[in-house]
Write a protein that holds these residues in place. Structure first.
Motif, PDB file in Angstrom:
ATOM      1  N   GLY A   1       0.787  -1.220   0.000  1.00 33.38           N
ATOM      2  CA  GLY A   1       0.000   0.000   0.000  1.00 33.38           C
ATOM      3  C   GLY A   1       0.819   1.269   0.000  1.00 33.38           C
ATOM      4  N   GLN A   2       2.135   1.138   0.010  1.00 31.56           N
ATOM      5  CA  GLN A   2       2.999   2.322  -0.012  1.00 31.56           C
ATOM      6  C   GLN A   2       4.338   1.943  -0.632  1.00 31.56           C
ATOM      7  N   THR A   3       5.160   2.960  -0.889  1.00 35.35           N
ATOM      8  CA  THR A   3       6.487   2.712  -1.427  1.00 35.35           C
ATOM      9  C   THR A   3       7.481   3.684  -0.819  1.00 35.35           C
ATOM     10  N   THR A   4       8.710   3.213  -0.637  1.00 35.23           N
ATOM     11  CA  THR A   4       9.756   4.030  -0.036  1.00 35.23           C
ATOM     12  C   THR A   4      10.377   5.000  -1.025  1.00 35.23           C
ATOM     13  N   THR A   5      10.030   4.884  -2.299  1.00 39.23           N
ATOM     14  CA  THR A   5      10.554   5.762  -3.345  1.00 39.23           C
ATOM     15  C   THR A   5       9.480   6.768  -3.752  1.00 39.23           C
ATOM     16  N   SER A   6       9.868   8.007  -3.918  1.00 38.01           N
ATOM     17  CA  SER A   6       8.903   9.043  -4.281  1.00 38.01           C
ATOM     18  C   SER A   6       8.388   8.845  -5.706  1.00 38.01           C
ATOM     19  N   ILE A   7       7.067   8.709  -5.842  1.00 33.16           N
ATOM     20  CA  ILE A   7       6.434   8.653  -7.157  1.00 33.16           C
ATOM     21  C   ILE A   7       5.296   9.664  -7.257  1.00 33.16           C
ATOM     22  N   ALA A   8       5.240  10.591  -6.313  1.00 37.14           N
ATOM     23  CA  ALA A   8       4.150  11.570  -6.283  1.00 37.14           C
ATOM     24  C   ALA A   8       3.993  12.364  -7.575  1.00 37.14           C
ATOM     25  N   PRO A   9       5.087  12.767  -8.259  1.00 35.36           N
ATOM     26  CA  PRO A   9       4.901  13.555  -9.487  1.00 35.36           C
ATOM     27  C   PRO A   9       4.222  12.790 -10.620  1.00 35.36           C
ATOM     28  N   PHE A  10       4.076  11.471 -10.480  1.00 36.63           N
ATOM     29  CA  PHE A  10       3.600  10.648 -11.583  1.00 36.63           C
ATOM     30  C   PHE A  10       2.168  10.151 -11.379  1.00 36.63           C
ATOM     31  N   ASP A  11       1.468  10.739 -10.421  1.00 34.18           N
ATOM     32  CA  ASP A  11       0.111  10.303 -10.098  1.00 34.18           C
ATOM     33  C   ASP A  11      -0.845  10.558 -11.267  1.00 34.18           C
ATOM     34  N   VAL A  12      -1.662   9.580 -11.591  1.00 34.61           N
ATOM     35  CA  VAL A  12      -2.606   9.704 -12.703  1.00 34.61           C
ATOM     36  C   VAL A  12      -3.596  10.840 -12.480  1.00 34.61           C
ATOM     37  N   ARG A  13      -3.859  11.190 -11.232  1.00 35.21           N
ATOM     38  CA  ARG A  13      -4.870  12.210 -10.931  1.00 35.21           C
ATOM     39  C   ARG A  13      -4.446  13.607 -11.355  1.00 35.21           C
TER      40      ARG A  13
END
Length: 412
Positions: free
Chosen positions: A359-371
Protein backbone atom coordinates in the motif's frame (compact mmCIF):
# COMPACT_ATOMS: atom_id res chain seq x y z
CA UNK A 1 -14.05 -22.24 -20.04
CA UNK A 2 -13.41 -21.76 -16.32
CA UNK A 3 -12.09 -18.40 -15.09
CA UNK A 4 -8.39 -18.34 -14.26
CA UNK A 5 -7.55 -16.68 -10.96
CA UNK A 6 -4.46 -14.99 -9.56
CA UNK A 7 -3.65 -12.29 -7.03
CA UNK A 8 -2.56 -9.82 -9.72
CA UNK A 9 -3.32 -9.39 -13.40
CA UNK A 10 -0.92 -7.38 -15.52
CA UNK A 11 -2.00 -6.11 -18.94
CA UNK A 12 0.98 -5.29 -21.14
CA UNK A 13 4.20 -7.25 -21.57
CA UNK A 14 6.81 -4.58 -22.05
CA UNK A 15 9.71 -3.89 -19.69
CA UNK A 16 7.45 -2.45 -16.97
CA UNK A 17 4.97 -5.32 -17.04
CA UNK A 18 7.63 -8.04 -17.12
CA UNK A 19 9.66 -6.43 -14.33
CA UNK A 20 6.53 -5.98 -12.22
CA UNK A 21 5.62 -9.64 -12.69
CA UNK A 22 9.09 -10.68 -11.54
CA UNK A 23 9.15 -8.51 -8.44
CA UNK A 24 5.58 -9.40 -7.47
CA UNK A 25 6.64 -13.05 -7.45
CA UNK A 26 9.53 -12.10 -5.18
CA UNK A 27 6.88 -10.90 -2.75
CA UNK A 28 4.91 -14.11 -3.01
CA UNK A 29 2.03 -12.79 -5.11
CA UNK A 30 0.51 -15.03 -7.80
CA UNK A 31 0.71 -13.22 -11.14
CA UNK A 32 -0.72 -13.52 -14.63
CA UNK A 33 0.70 -11.27 -17.36
CA UNK A 34 -1.23 -10.82 -20.61
CA UNK A 35 0.50 -9.53 -23.76
CA UNK A 36 -1.36 -8.99 -27.03
CA UNK A 37 1.69 -9.63 -29.19
CA UNK A 38 5.18 -10.61 -28.03
CA UNK A 39 6.98 -9.65 -24.84
CA UNK A 40 9.01 -6.46 -25.38
CA UNK A 41 7.84 -5.99 -28.96
CA UNK A 42 7.10 -2.28 -28.88
CA UNK A 43 8.88 0.62 -27.09
CA UNK A 44 10.68 -1.68 -24.67
CA UNK A 45 12.58 -3.53 -27.37
CA UNK A 46 13.30 -0.83 -29.94
CA UNK A 47 14.55 2.10 -27.87
CA UNK A 48 18.08 3.48 -27.78
CA UNK A 49 19.18 1.58 -24.69
CA UNK A 50 20.24 4.50 -22.51
CA UNK A 51 20.70 3.64 -18.84
CA UNK A 52 20.84 7.34 -18.05
CA UNK A 53 19.96 9.31 -14.95
CA UNK A 54 21.36 12.75 -15.78
CA UNK A 55 19.06 15.07 -17.68
CA UNK A 56 15.93 13.63 -16.12
CA UNK A 57 13.28 15.65 -14.36
CA UNK A 58 14.70 16.08 -10.86
CA UNK A 59 11.60 14.44 -9.41
CA UNK A 60 12.52 11.23 -11.27
CA UNK A 61 15.97 10.85 -9.77
CA UNK A 62 14.87 9.03 -6.62
CA UNK A 63 13.30 6.38 -8.84
CA UNK A 64 16.28 6.40 -11.23
CA UNK A 65 18.73 5.91 -8.35
CA UNK A 66 16.77 2.90 -7.14
CA UNK A 67 16.83 1.56 -10.67
CA UNK A 68 20.59 1.92 -11.09
CA UNK A 69 21.15 -0.13 -7.93
CA UNK A 70 19.05 -2.90 -9.51
CA UNK A 71 20.79 -2.64 -12.90
CA UNK A 72 24.08 -3.38 -11.12
CA UNK A 73 22.60 -6.59 -9.65
CA UNK A 74 20.68 -7.90 -12.66
CA UNK A 75 22.77 -10.96 -13.57
CA UNK A 76 22.45 -12.35 -10.04
CA UNK A 77 18.87 -11.10 -9.68
CA UNK A 78 17.31 -12.50 -12.87
CA UNK A 79 20.02 -14.90 -14.02
CA UNK A 80 20.65 -13.16 -17.35
CA UNK A 81 22.96 -10.47 -18.68
CA UNK A 82 21.31 -7.47 -20.36
CA UNK A 83 24.71 -6.17 -21.55
CA UNK A 84 24.60 -3.31 -19.06
CA UNK A 85 27.81 -1.29 -19.25
CA UNK A 86 28.33 1.63 -16.80
CA UNK A 87 30.32 3.43 -19.45
CA UNK A 88 29.64 7.01 -18.44
CA UNK A 89 27.25 9.44 -20.14
CA UNK A 90 28.06 12.87 -21.63
CA UNK A 91 25.38 15.51 -22.13
CA UNK A 92 26.93 18.08 -24.46
CA UNK A 93 25.76 21.45 -25.76
CA UNK A 94 26.48 23.73 -28.72
CA UNK A 95 25.41 26.92 -26.93
CA UNK A 96 27.73 28.33 -24.27
CA UNK A 97 24.69 29.74 -22.46
CA UNK A 98 23.60 26.18 -21.70
CA UNK A 99 26.78 25.44 -19.74
CA UNK A 100 25.38 27.36 -16.77
CA UNK A 101 22.24 25.24 -16.97
CA UNK A 102 24.37 22.11 -16.82
CA UNK A 103 26.08 23.53 -13.72
CA UNK A 104 22.71 24.31 -12.13
CA UNK A 105 21.45 20.78 -12.75
CA UNK A 106 24.64 19.28 -11.31
CA UNK A 107 24.28 21.46 -8.19
CA UNK A 108 20.68 20.42 -7.49
CA UNK A 109 20.37 18.41 -4.24
CA UNK A 110 18.43 15.70 -6.07
CA UNK A 111 21.41 15.14 -8.41
CA UNK A 112 24.01 14.60 -5.70
CA UNK A 113 24.31 10.84 -6.31
CA UNK A 114 25.12 11.38 -10.01
CA UNK A 115 28.61 12.82 -9.28
CA UNK A 116 28.30 15.08 -12.32
CA UNK A 117 31.32 16.87 -13.73
CA UNK A 118 30.78 19.86 -16.03
CA UNK A 119 33.59 20.33 -18.56
CA UNK A 120 33.95 23.12 -21.13
CA UNK A 121 36.21 24.58 -23.77
CA UNK A 122 39.77 23.32 -24.15
CA UNK A 123 39.48 20.88 -21.26
CA UNK A 124 36.50 19.21 -22.91
CA UNK A 125 38.22 18.75 -26.26
CA UNK A 126 41.42 17.51 -24.68
CA UNK A 127 39.47 14.82 -22.86
CA UNK A 128 37.09 14.02 -25.73
CA UNK A 129 39.08 14.94 -28.86
CA UNK A 130 36.65 13.18 -31.20
CA UNK A 131 33.88 15.74 -30.50
CA UNK A 132 33.21 18.33 -33.18
CA UNK A 133 34.43 21.94 -32.76
CA UNK A 134 30.86 23.24 -32.35
CA UNK A 135 30.55 21.42 -29.00
CA UNK A 136 31.09 24.02 -26.26
CA UNK A 137 30.61 22.07 -23.05
CA UNK A 138 29.23 18.99 -21.44
CA UNK A 139 28.17 17.25 -18.25
CA UNK A 140 29.78 13.89 -17.53
CA UNK A 141 27.93 11.27 -15.46
CA UNK A 142 30.45 8.54 -14.61
CA UNK A 143 27.95 5.92 -13.37
CA UNK A 144 25.41 6.05 -16.22
CA UNK A 145 25.72 3.80 -19.25
CA UNK A 146 23.79 1.64 -21.68
CA UNK A 147 22.34 -1.84 -22.18
CA UNK A 148 20.62 -3.93 -24.85
CA UNK A 149 16.88 -3.11 -24.97
CA UNK A 150 16.05 -6.18 -27.06
CA UNK A 151 17.04 -8.41 -24.15
CA UNK A 152 15.38 -6.65 -21.22
CA UNK A 153 11.66 -7.45 -21.21
CA UNK A 154 12.04 -11.08 -22.41
CA UNK A 155 14.71 -11.74 -19.76
CA UNK A 156 12.52 -10.39 -16.96
CA UNK A 157 9.54 -12.35 -18.29
CA UNK A 158 11.56 -15.58 -18.32
CA UNK A 159 12.76 -14.88 -14.78
CA UNK A 160 9.15 -14.24 -13.71
CA UNK A 161 8.06 -17.56 -15.24
CA UNK A 162 10.87 -19.41 -13.49
CA UNK A 163 9.66 -17.81 -10.25
CA UNK A 164 6.12 -19.07 -10.87
CA UNK A 165 4.37 -16.32 -12.84
CA UNK A 166 2.11 -17.08 -15.77
CA UNK A 167 2.91 -15.16 -18.96
CA UNK A 168 0.49 -15.35 -21.91
CA UNK A 169 1.63 -13.94 -25.26
CA UNK A 170 -0.66 -13.49 -28.28
CA UNK A 171 -3.49 -12.87 -25.83
CA UNK A 172 -5.51 -9.75 -26.56
CA UNK A 173 -7.78 -8.16 -23.97
CA UNK A 174 -11.33 -7.57 -25.17
CA UNK A 175 -13.02 -6.32 -21.99
CA UNK A 176 -11.99 -5.20 -18.51
CA UNK A 177 -14.45 -4.69 -15.69
CA UNK A 178 -14.64 -4.84 -11.93
CA UNK A 179 -17.28 -7.15 -10.50
CA UNK A 180 -17.87 -7.70 -6.80
CA UNK A 181 -14.45 -6.47 -5.72
CA UNK A 182 -12.54 -8.40 -8.39
CA UNK A 183 -11.29 -7.53 -11.84
CA UNK A 184 -12.57 -9.66 -14.70
CA UNK A 185 -10.55 -9.55 -17.91
CA UNK A 186 -11.97 -11.27 -20.98
CA UNK A 187 -9.71 -11.93 -23.96
CA UNK A 188 -10.62 -12.12 -27.63
CA UNK A 189 -10.27 -15.91 -27.60
CA UNK A 190 -12.84 -16.23 -24.82
CA UNK A 191 -10.60 -16.73 -21.81
CA UNK A 192 -11.53 -15.05 -18.52
CA UNK A 193 -8.94 -13.99 -15.96
CA UNK A 194 -9.85 -12.84 -12.46
CA UNK A 195 -7.75 -11.02 -9.86
CA UNK A 196 -8.13 -8.69 -6.92
CA UNK A 197 -5.56 -6.29 -8.35
CA UNK A 198 -5.00 -5.07 -11.90
CA UNK A 199 -1.85 -3.38 -13.19
CA UNK A 200 -2.00 -1.63 -16.57
CA UNK A 201 1.43 -1.47 -18.23
CA UNK A 202 0.15 -1.29 -21.79
CA UNK A 203 2.44 1.48 -23.04
CA UNK A 204 0.95 3.50 -25.88
CA UNK A 205 -2.38 1.71 -25.33
CA UNK A 206 -2.48 2.34 -21.58
CA UNK A 207 -4.75 5.38 -21.88
CA UNK A 208 -7.46 3.33 -23.62
CA UNK A 209 -7.68 1.13 -20.55
CA UNK A 210 -7.47 3.96 -18.00
CA UNK A 211 -10.27 5.72 -19.91
CA UNK A 212 -12.54 2.74 -19.21
CA UNK A 213 -12.14 3.54 -15.51
CA UNK A 214 -12.86 7.25 -16.05
CA UNK A 215 -9.22 8.28 -15.68
CA UNK A 216 -8.26 9.77 -19.05
CA UNK A 217 -4.59 10.37 -19.81
CA UNK A 218 -3.79 12.60 -22.82
CA UNK A 219 -1.24 10.41 -24.58
CA UNK A 220 0.41 11.14 -27.92
CA UNK A 221 2.16 8.40 -29.84
CA UNK A 222 5.40 8.81 -31.77
CA UNK A 223 7.86 6.57 -33.53
CA UNK A 224 11.45 6.98 -32.34
CA UNK A 225 14.04 6.94 -35.10
CA UNK A 226 17.06 4.69 -34.71
CA UNK A 227 19.97 3.67 -36.89
CA UNK A 228 23.09 1.57 -36.51
CA UNK A 229 26.36 1.70 -38.41
CA UNK A 230 28.71 -0.97 -39.63
CA UNK A 231 31.21 -2.09 -36.96
CA UNK A 232 34.49 -0.22 -36.46
CA UNK A 233 37.18 -0.74 -33.79
CA UNK A 234 35.73 -0.11 -30.35
CA UNK A 235 36.91 3.31 -29.16
CA UNK A 236 33.86 5.22 -27.88
CA UNK A 237 32.74 3.73 -24.56
CA UNK A 238 30.92 6.88 -23.38
CA UNK A 239 27.28 7.46 -24.36
CA UNK A 240 26.91 10.97 -25.74
CA UNK A 241 23.76 13.03 -26.29
CA UNK A 242 23.06 16.66 -27.18
CA UNK A 243 21.34 19.06 -24.77
CA UNK A 244 19.44 21.58 -26.90
CA UNK A 245 16.18 23.43 -27.37
CA UNK A 246 16.19 22.85 -31.14
CA UNK A 247 14.35 19.57 -31.84
CA UNK A 248 16.29 18.57 -34.94
CA UNK A 249 19.58 18.92 -33.02
CA UNK A 250 18.57 16.23 -30.52
CA UNK A 251 20.94 13.35 -31.27
CA UNK A 252 22.65 10.66 -29.23
CA UNK A 253 24.95 7.74 -29.90
CA UNK A 254 26.62 4.80 -28.22
CA UNK A 255 29.11 2.26 -29.46
CA UNK A 256 28.61 -1.36 -28.50
CA UNK A 257 31.42 -3.82 -27.87
CA UNK A 258 30.99 -5.40 -31.31
CA UNK A 259 31.91 -2.02 -32.81
CA UNK A 260 28.59 -0.80 -34.21
CA UNK A 261 27.48 2.74 -33.36
CA UNK A 262 23.80 3.05 -32.43
CA UNK A 263 22.27 6.46 -33.25
CA UNK A 264 18.97 7.94 -32.13
CA UNK A 265 17.11 11.23 -32.07
CA UNK A 266 15.81 13.88 -34.42
CA UNK A 267 12.50 13.73 -36.23
CA UNK A 268 9.86 11.21 -35.18
CA UNK A 269 7.19 9.41 -37.18
CA UNK A 270 3.48 9.02 -36.50
CA UNK A 271 2.75 5.34 -35.82
CA UNK A 272 -0.12 3.46 -37.44
CA UNK A 273 -1.88 2.50 -34.22
CA UNK A 274 -4.54 0.40 -35.98
CA UNK A 275 -1.95 -1.93 -37.50
CA UNK A 276 0.55 -1.36 -34.68
CA UNK A 277 3.39 -0.31 -36.95
CA UNK A 278 5.82 2.61 -36.97
CA UNK A 279 7.79 3.58 -40.05
CA UNK A 280 11.24 5.09 -40.39
CA UNK A 281 11.30 8.69 -41.65
CA UNK A 282 14.01 8.98 -44.36
CA UNK A 283 14.49 12.65 -43.47
CA UNK A 284 15.26 11.54 -39.91
CA UNK A 285 18.09 9.30 -41.07
CA UNK A 286 19.45 12.14 -43.21
CA UNK A 287 19.19 14.54 -40.28
CA UNK A 288 20.94 12.05 -38.01
CA UNK A 289 23.87 11.91 -40.44
CA UNK A 290 24.06 15.71 -40.52
CA UNK A 291 23.92 15.99 -36.73
CA UNK A 292 26.52 13.24 -36.32
CA UNK A 293 28.81 15.28 -38.58
CA UNK A 294 28.62 18.12 -36.04
CA UNK A 295 28.90 15.89 -32.99
CA UNK A 296 31.27 13.13 -34.15
CA UNK A 297 32.91 14.24 -37.43
CA UNK A 298 34.91 11.05 -37.80
CA UNK A 299 31.77 8.92 -38.16
CA UNK A 300 30.21 10.47 -41.25
CA UNK A 301 31.75 8.04 -43.72
CA UNK A 302 30.39 5.02 -41.89
CA UNK A 303 27.68 2.96 -43.60
CA UNK A 304 24.26 2.79 -41.98
CA UNK A 305 23.35 -0.91 -42.07
CA UNK A 306 19.92 -0.86 -40.40
CA UNK A 307 17.21 1.61 -39.39
CA UNK A 308 14.13 1.02 -37.28
CA UNK A 309 11.33 2.62 -35.31
CA UNK A 310 8.77 1.65 -32.70
CA UNK A 311 5.75 2.96 -30.83
CA UNK A 312 6.23 5.20 -27.79
CA UNK A 313 3.72 7.23 -25.79
CA UNK A 314 4.15 10.77 -24.50
CA UNK A 315 2.27 12.78 -21.88
CA UNK A 316 1.93 16.58 -22.07
CA UNK A 317 4.31 17.12 -19.13
CA UNK A 318 6.86 14.50 -20.28
CA UNK A 319 6.38 12.52 -17.06
CA UNK A 320 5.06 8.96 -16.84
CA UNK A 321 1.99 7.64 -15.07
CA UNK A 322 3.10 5.49 -12.11
CA UNK A 323 0.47 5.28 -9.41
CA UNK A 324 -2.55 3.67 -7.90
CA UNK A 325 -5.86 4.64 -9.44
CA UNK A 326 -7.53 7.64 -7.90
CA UNK A 327 -10.98 6.11 -8.42
CA UNK A 328 -10.85 2.31 -8.34
CA UNK A 329 -9.46 0.24 -5.48
CA UNK A 330 -6.97 -2.38 -6.59
CA UNK A 331 -6.19 -0.68 -9.92
CA UNK A 332 -2.65 0.52 -10.72
CA UNK A 333 -0.88 2.13 -13.67
CA UNK A 334 2.65 2.26 -15.08
CA UNK A 335 2.73 3.64 -18.64
CA UNK A 336 3.46 6.79 -20.67
CA UNK A 337 7.23 6.89 -20.22
CA UNK A 338 7.84 9.52 -22.93
CA UNK A 339 10.80 7.83 -24.56
CA UNK A 340 12.93 7.65 -21.41
CA UNK A 341 11.61 4.65 -19.51
CA UNK A 342 14.31 2.08 -20.24
CA UNK A 343 16.59 3.03 -17.36
CA UNK A 344 13.63 3.11 -14.99
CA UNK A 345 12.34 -0.36 -15.87
CA UNK A 346 13.75 -2.41 -12.97
CA UNK A 347 12.76 0.17 -10.35
CA UNK A 348 9.26 0.60 -11.77
CA UNK A 349 8.71 -3.14 -11.42
CA UNK A 350 10.12 -3.14 -7.90
CA UNK A 351 8.14 -0.07 -6.84
CA UNK A 352 4.86 -1.37 -8.27
CA UNK A 353 5.36 -4.70 -6.48
CA UNK A 354 6.04 -2.83 -3.23
CA UNK A 355 3.06 -0.50 -3.69
CA UNK A 356 0.64 -3.27 -4.63
CA UNK A 357 1.80 -5.54 -1.79
CA UNK A 358 2.07 -3.01 1.05
CA UNK A 359 0.00 0.00 0.00
CA UNK A 360 3.00 2.32 -0.01
CA UNK A 361 6.49 2.71 -1.43
CA UNK A 362 9.76 4.03 -0.04
CA UNK A 363 10.55 5.76 -3.34
CA UNK A 364 8.90 9.04 -4.28
CA UNK A 365 6.43 8.65 -7.16
CA UNK A 366 4.15 11.57 -6.28
CA UNK A 367 4.90 13.55 -9.49
CA UNK A 368 3.60 10.65 -11.58
CA UNK A 369 0.11 10.30 -10.10
CA UNK A 370 -2.61 9.70 -12.70
CA UNK A 371 -4.87 12.21 -10.93
CA UNK A 372 -2.76 15.15 -12.11
CA UNK A 373 -4.55 15.05 -15.46
CA UNK A 374 -7.96 15.53 -13.88
CA UNK A 375 -6.97 18.15 -11.30
CA UNK A 376 -4.63 20.50 -13.15
CA UNK A 377 -3.75 21.70 -16.58
CA UNK A 378 -0.40 20.52 -17.86
CA UNK A 379 1.93 22.56 -20.02
CA UNK A 380 4.43 21.63 -22.68
CA UNK A 381 7.03 18.98 -21.99
CA UNK A 382 10.74 19.46 -21.44
CA UNK A 383 12.02 21.33 -24.49
CA UNK A 384 15.62 20.27 -24.07
CA UNK A 385 14.87 16.57 -24.14
CA UNK A 386 12.07 16.25 -26.64
CA UNK A 387 11.86 15.91 -30.37
CA UNK A 388 9.19 17.18 -32.74
CA UNK A 389 8.04 16.69 -36.30
CA UNK A 390 9.54 19.36 -38.53
CA UNK A 391 9.40 20.22 -42.26
CA UNK A 392 11.51 17.90 -44.42
CA UNK A 393 15.22 18.64 -44.41
CA UNK A 394 17.12 19.09 -47.71
CA UNK A 395 19.48 16.34 -48.87
CA UNK A 396 22.76 16.39 -46.98
CA UNK A 397 26.12 15.41 -48.53
CA UNK A 398 28.40 13.07 -46.60
CA UNK A 399 31.93 14.03 -45.66
CA UNK A 400 34.52 13.22 -43.03
CA UNK A 401 37.31 10.90 -42.11
CA UNK A 402 37.35 7.93 -39.76
CA UNK A 403 40.86 8.88 -38.67
CA UNK A 404 39.43 10.98 -35.86
CA UNK A 405 37.94 7.90 -34.17
CA UNK A 406 40.83 7.52 -31.71
CA UNK A 407 40.75 5.23 -28.65
CA UNK A 408 40.97 7.21 -25.42
CA UNK A 409 41.85 5.42 -22.18
CA UNK A 410 40.48 8.39 -20.22
CA UNK A 411 36.95 7.40 -21.30
CA UNK A 412 37.13 3.82 -20.04
Amino acid sequence: MSPQKSDVLIVGGGFMGAASAFFLRQRGRSVTLLERDQIGQYASGVNFGNVRRQGRHLGQLDLANRSLALWKRLPELIGEDLEFLPSGHMRVCYDEAHIEELHAYAAAPEARELDLEVIAGKALHERFPFLGPEVKGGSYAPHDGHANPRLAAPAFARAAVRAGARVEERTEVAEVQKVGGQFHVTTTDGQVFIAEQLLITAGAWGAKLSQQFDEPVPLETHGPQMAVTEPVPYSLPTVIGVYTRIPEEVIYFRQIARGNIVIGGGYRSRPDMLNRRALVEPRSTINQIEQMRRLLPGAVNLNIIRVWSGIESYTPDSLPVISASGKVDGLFYAFGFCGHGFQLGPAVGDVMAELMSTGQTTTSIAPFDVRRFSTARVGAGCVSGGEALQPPAPPIPLAGDLASLQPRSTLS
